[in-house]
Motif scaffolding. Structure first.
Motif, PDB file in Angstrom:
ATOM      1  N   ARG A   1       1.009  -1.263  -0.065  1.00  0.00           N
ATOM      2  CA  ARG A   1       0.017   0.058  -0.052  1.00  0.00           C
ATOM      3  C   ARG A   1       0.724   1.205  -0.158  1.00  0.00           C
ATOM      4  NH1 ARG A   1      -5.259  -0.645   0.565  1.00  0.00           N
ATOM      5  NH2 ARG A   1      -5.982  -2.836   1.597  1.00  0.00           N
ATOM      6  N   TRP A   2       1.877   1.198   0.698  1.00  0.00           N
ATOM      7  CA  TRP A   2       2.806   2.546   0.886  1.00  0.00           C
ATOM      8  C   TRP A   2       3.245   2.947  -0.578  1.00  0.00           C
ATOM      9  CZ3 TRP A   2       5.825   0.886   5.772  1.00  0.00           C
ATOM     10  CH2 TRP A   2       4.864   0.892   6.971  1.00  0.00           C
ATOM     11  N   ASP A   3       3.329   1.900  -1.320  1.00  0.00           N
ATOM     12  CA  ASP A   3       4.275   2.350  -2.514  1.00  0.00           C
ATOM     13  C   ASP A   3       2.921   2.649  -3.663  1.00  0.00           C
ATOM     14  OD1 ASP A   3       5.997   2.400  -4.916  1.00  0.00           O
ATOM     15  OD2 ASP A   3       5.192   0.493  -5.427  1.00  0.00           O
ATOM     16  N   MET A   4       1.963   1.464  -3.849  1.00  0.00           N
ATOM     17  CA  MET A   4       1.157   1.482  -4.943  1.00  0.00           C
ATOM     18  C   MET A   4      -0.040   2.390  -4.784  1.00  0.00           C
ATOM     19  SD  MET A   4       1.130  -2.657  -5.579  1.00  0.00           S
ATOM     20  CE  MET A   4      -0.363  -2.416  -7.068  1.00  0.00           C
ATOM     21  N   GLU A   5      -0.434   2.570  -3.620  1.00  0.00           N
ATOM     22  CA  GLU A   5      -1.658   3.851  -3.718  1.00  0.00           C
ATOM     23  C   GLU A   5      -1.038   5.268  -3.837  1.00  0.00           C
ATOM     24  OE1 GLU A   5      -3.439   2.978   0.379  1.00  0.00           O
ATOM     25  OE2 GLU A   5      -4.589   1.160  -0.254  1.00  0.00           O
ATOM     26  N   PRO A   6       0.046   5.727  -3.311  1.00  0.00           N
ATOM     27  CA  PRO A   6       0.502   6.904  -3.703  1.00  0.00           C
ATOM     28  C   PRO A   6       0.661   7.204  -5.441  1.00  0.00           C
ATOM     29  CG  PRO A   6       1.699   6.378  -1.871  1.00  0.00           C
ATOM     30  CD  PRO A   6       0.829   5.284  -2.256  1.00  0.00           C
ATOM     31  N   ARG A   7       0.856   5.980  -6.017  1.00  0.00           N
ATOM     32  CA  ARG A   7       1.093   6.107  -7.443  1.00  0.00           C
ATOM     33  C   ARG A   7      -0.218   5.825  -8.249  1.00  0.00           C
ATOM     34  NH1 ARG A   7       5.262   2.426  -9.852  1.00  0.00           N
ATOM     35  NH2 ARG A   7       5.379   0.932  -7.953  1.00  0.00           N
ATOM     36  N   GLY A   8      -1.367   5.775  -7.470  1.00  0.00           N
ATOM     37  CA  GLY A   8      -2.738   5.359  -7.967  1.00  0.00           C
ATOM     38  C   GLY A   8      -2.919   4.118  -8.592  1.00  0.00           C
ATOM     39  N   LEU A   9      -2.315   3.005  -8.035  1.00  0.00           N
ATOM     40  CA  LEU A   9      -2.420   1.782  -8.602  1.00  0.00           C
ATOM     41  C   LEU A   9      -2.846   0.625  -7.800  1.00  0.00           C
ATOM     42  CD1 LEU A   9       1.508   1.503  -9.687  1.00  0.00           C
ATOM     43  CD2 LEU A   9      -0.487   1.762 -11.204  1.00  0.00           C
ATOM     44  N   SER A  10      -3.966  -0.086  -8.370  1.00  0.00           N
ATOM     45  CA  SER A  10      -4.770  -0.947  -7.543  1.00  0.00           C
ATOM     46  C   SER A  10      -4.269  -2.136  -7.778  1.00  0.00           C
ATOM     47  CB  SER A  10      -6.253  -0.807  -7.918  1.00  0.00           C
ATOM     48  OG  SER A  10      -6.432  -0.981  -9.123  1.00  0.00           O
ATOM     49  N   GLU A  11      -3.755  -2.570  -9.148  1.00  0.00           N
ATOM     50  CA  GLU A  11      -3.022  -3.946  -9.302  1.00  0.00           C
ATOM     51  C   GLU A  11      -2.168  -3.752 -10.387  1.00  0.00           C
ATOM     52  OE1 GLU A  11      -6.414  -6.375 -10.061  1.00  0.00           O
ATOM     53  OE2 GLU A  11      -6.916  -5.583 -12.022  1.00  0.00           O
ATOM     54  N   LEU A  12      -1.329  -4.827 -10.710  1.00  0.00           N
ATOM     55  CA  LEU A  12      -0.313  -4.944 -11.554  1.00  0.00           C
ATOM     56  C   LEU A  12      -0.310  -6.211 -12.179  1.00  0.00           C
ATOM     57  CD1 LEU A  12       2.461  -2.677  -9.970  1.00  0.00           C
ATOM     58  CD2 LEU A  12       1.230  -1.937 -11.722  1.00  0.00           C
ATOM     59  N   VAL A  13       0.116  -6.546 -13.437  1.00  0.00           N
ATOM     60  CA  VAL A  13       0.517  -7.787 -13.889  1.00  0.00           C
ATOM     61  C   VAL A  13       1.943  -7.858 -13.509  1.00  0.00           C
ATOM     62  CG1 VAL A  13       0.734  -9.450 -15.725  1.00  0.00           C
ATOM     63  CG2 VAL A  13      -1.083  -7.912 -15.752  1.00  0.00           C
ATOM     64  N   ARG A  14       2.646  -9.014 -13.019  1.00  0.00           N
ATOM     65  CA  ARG A  14       3.897  -9.252 -12.700  1.00  0.00           C
ATOM     66  C   ARG A  14       4.398 -10.269 -13.609  1.00  0.00           C
ATOM     67  NH1 ARG A  14       5.732 -10.981  -6.789  1.00  0.00           N
ATOM     68  NH2 ARG A  14       5.129 -12.945  -7.456  1.00  0.00           N
ATOM     69  N   ALA A  15       5.401  -9.926 -14.552  1.00  0.00           N
ATOM     70  CA  ALA A  15       6.142 -11.068 -15.363  1.00  0.00           C
ATOM     71  C   ALA A  15       7.511 -11.143 -14.766  1.00  0.00           C
ATOM     72  CB  ALA A  15       6.191 -10.643 -16.646  1.00  0.00           C
ATOM     73  N   SER A  16       8.087 -12.433 -14.638  1.00  0.00           N
ATOM     74  CA  SER A  16       9.413 -12.543 -13.953  1.00  0.00           C
ATOM     75  C   SER A  16      10.223 -13.537 -14.591  1.00  0.00           C
ATOM     76  CB  SER A  16       9.032 -12.841 -12.517  1.00  0.00           C
ATOM     77  OG  SER A  16       8.444 -13.575 -12.115  1.00  0.00           O
ATOM     78  N   PRO A  17      10.806 -13.162 -15.625  1.00  0.00           N
ATOM     79  CA  PRO A  17      11.884 -14.124 -16.443  1.00  0.00           C
ATOM     80  C   PRO A  17      12.852 -14.806 -15.410  1.00  0.00           C
ATOM     81  CG  PRO A  17      12.336 -12.002 -17.256  1.00  0.00           C
ATOM     82  CD  PRO A  17      11.119 -12.034 -16.180  1.00  0.00           C
ATOM     83  N   HIS A  18      13.236 -16.102 -15.939  1.00  0.00           N
ATOM     84  CA  HIS A  18      14.616 -16.492 -15.310  1.00  0.00           C
ATOM     85  C   HIS A  18      15.451 -16.922 -16.373  1.00  0.00           C
ATOM     86  CE1 HIS A  18      17.077 -18.720 -12.253  1.00  0.00           C
ATOM     87  NE2 HIS A  18      16.166 -18.678 -11.322  1.00  0.00           N
ATOM     88  N   ALA A  19      16.613 -17.619 -16.126  1.00  0.00           N
ATOM     89  CA  ALA A  19      17.790 -18.028 -17.054  1.00  0.00           C
ATOM     90  C   ALA A  19      17.107 -18.760 -18.019  1.00  0.00           C
ATOM     91  CB  ALA A  19      19.023 -18.265 -16.226  1.00  0.00           C
ATOM     92  N   TYR A  20      16.133 -19.882 -17.688  1.00  0.00           N
ATOM     93  CA  TYR A  20      15.877 -20.669 -18.528  1.00  0.00           C
ATOM     94  C   TYR A  20      14.745 -20.116 -19.593  1.00  0.00           C
ATOM     95  CZ  TYR A  20      12.174 -21.397 -14.884  1.00  0.00           C
ATOM     96  OH  TYR A  20      11.266 -21.050 -14.194  1.00  0.00           O
ATOM     97  N   ASN A  21      14.290 -19.131 -19.371  1.00  0.00           N
ATOM     98  CA  ASN A  21      13.284 -18.396 -20.421  1.00  0.00           C
ATOM     99  C   ASN A  21      14.166 -17.926 -21.726  1.00  0.00           C
ATOM    100  OD1 ASN A  21      11.682 -17.404 -17.802  1.00  0.00           O
ATOM    101  ND2 ASN A  21      10.673 -18.736 -19.382  1.00  0.00           N
ATOM    102  N   THR A  22      13.659 -17.936 -22.632  1.00  0.00           N
ATOM    103  CA  THR A  22      14.030 -17.478 -23.977  1.00  0.00           C
ATOM    104  C   THR A  22      13.703 -16.319 -24.738  1.00  0.00           C
ATOM    105  OG1 THR A  22      12.701 -18.924 -25.322  1.00  0.00           O
ATOM    106  CG2 THR A  22      14.716 -19.657 -24.475  1.00  0.00           C
TER     107      THR A  22
END
Length: 391
Positions: free
Chosen positions: A355-376
């Motif tokens: 909340r302390w980060d997202m609400e001041p930026r006006g964000l309610s939800e985000l899609v999170r994509a996180s690759p690893h070394a095995y991704n291409t």
């Protein structure tokens, strides 16, 4: 040192089934981890749980040594626990706080940590203060320095927040903590395994981490690092016959090292799997893993930002393998669900996580994509094409 991506994918059975960009949630484990966990469970079935644990003792000790090597610590400074949250909570509640003691933390803190802060504030009158971020969204080290006074009891900061790509300046924070003699607790659950970590270079007194994320270990594993020099200032919130010894009718003695934060019962199979995951990462090289993850994440940010209706929301100067974005006209939850229906794994970060980060930026939800070394890169292309086809 470059990575053999084809070998990484061959070692990872899940790569044949899904496009996995949820490594900040739980990564796909490699075959050595599966072999360690399943192999031990089989031995428990064959010879008995206690007997299999005795047989596994050398492998367990090897796991402590591997984790210590991973973060630049000593094996007796490592406690194995069931999650990063448990590790962090055990470390945090080992300090004896009193009314008016101040805890300094960052804006992008995770909900579990903040709830512990607020719980202690309500119960004991502890003062929780948020250090401002600078223009790039990272903790402002000079502001931290100015906020310290005689009542400051702890600096507790998350290295890599859950909801964006930024990396907080852990070593600079550690230098301030050391200069003022203030303990420093670092939540490294999203950085261990994807970034090089050296606890001496960082200067943290305690560090919590999980096995399931970028380390690619089993769920239900984590560890707590506790610097030897701070042990006598801490009171573990729980003790049993493993973390302490009953030395007399009405007396006991705690274990001399970080083992005082462990409990007797645990999943031996999962701990062996964690050790196998750390050994696998060390064999590949953390620097090489970090370089590849960082490169893939930057490619993904650039390609997503080029799509109409997509906004990338990552902060920081130095960024890591967590990429967050929104898609105009489609909620984050719907985006993630529709991707999963296509065999593409992501996750969703919501404001109650940070909340302390997202609400001041006006964000309610985000899609999170996180690759690893095995991704291409081909997988990133497929992912971006899938996003383009959602609205």
């Amino acid at each position: 040192m470059s990575l053999d991506v084809a070998r990484l994918r061959a070692d990872t059975p899940g790569c044949a089934r899904v496009l996995h960009l949820n490594n900040a949630g739980a990564a796909l484990p490699p075959a050595p981890v599966l072999d360690a966990v399943i192999g031990h469970l089989r031995r428990e079935a064959e010879i008995g749980g206690y007997e299999a644990a005795d047989e596994a003792e050398p492998g367990l000790k090897m796991g402590y040594r591997a984790i210590a090597r991973l973060i630049g610590a000593a094996p007796d400074e490592i406690a194995l626990v069931e999650s990063a949250t448990q590790a962090w909570t055990l470390g945090f509640h080992a300090f004896e706080f009193g009314e008016g003691d101040r805890i300094l933390t960052a804006r992008a803190e995770y909900a579990s940590n903040v709830i512990s802060f607020l719980h202690l504030a309500r119960a004991r009158g502890v003062v929780v203060e948020v250090v401002p971020s600078d223009g790039d969204g990272v903790l402002d080290v000079e502001a931290l320095r100015r906020m310290i006074d005689a009542r400051t009891k702890l600096i507790a900061v998350t290295h890599v927040p859950t909801n964006g790509g930024l990396v907080n300046p852990a070593a600079a924070i550690g230098a301030v903590a050391r200069a003022h003699g203030i303990p420093f607790l670092l939540d490294a659950c999203q950085s261990v395994g994807q970034l090089p970590i050296d606890v001496d270079a960082i200067g943290c007194d305690m560090l919590s981490a999980t096995g399931r994320k970028f380390l690619r270990g089993p769920r239900g594993t984590g560890f707590l690092y506790v610097r030897r020099t701070i042990l006598d200032r801490l009171r573990p919130p729980f003790l049993d016959l493993h973390s302490a010894r009953w030395t007399g009718a009405r007396d006991y003695a705690v274990e001399p090292g970080a083992a005082r934060f462990e409990m007797w019962e645990s999943s031996i199979a999962c701990r062996l799997g964690l050790g196998a995951a750390v050994a696998y990462a060390l064999a590949l090289g953390i620097e090489a893993i970090a370089t590849r993850i960082g490169t893939l994440a930057e490619i993904l940010r650039e390609r997503l930002a080029a799509l109409p209706g997509v906004v990338v929301h990552d902060l920081g100067r130095k960024r890591c393998g967590i990429v967050t974005f929104t898609l105009e006209g489609v909620t984050a939850r719907d985006t993630s669900a529709r991707l999963r229906a296509q065999g593409i794994n992501t996750s969703v970060s919501t404001a109650p996580f940070a909340r302390w980060d997202m609400e001041p930026r006006g964000l309610s939800e985000l899609v999170r994509a996180s690759p690893h070394a095995y991704n291409t890169e081909d997988e990133l292309d497929r992912f971006v094409s899938a996003i383009a086809g959602l609205p």
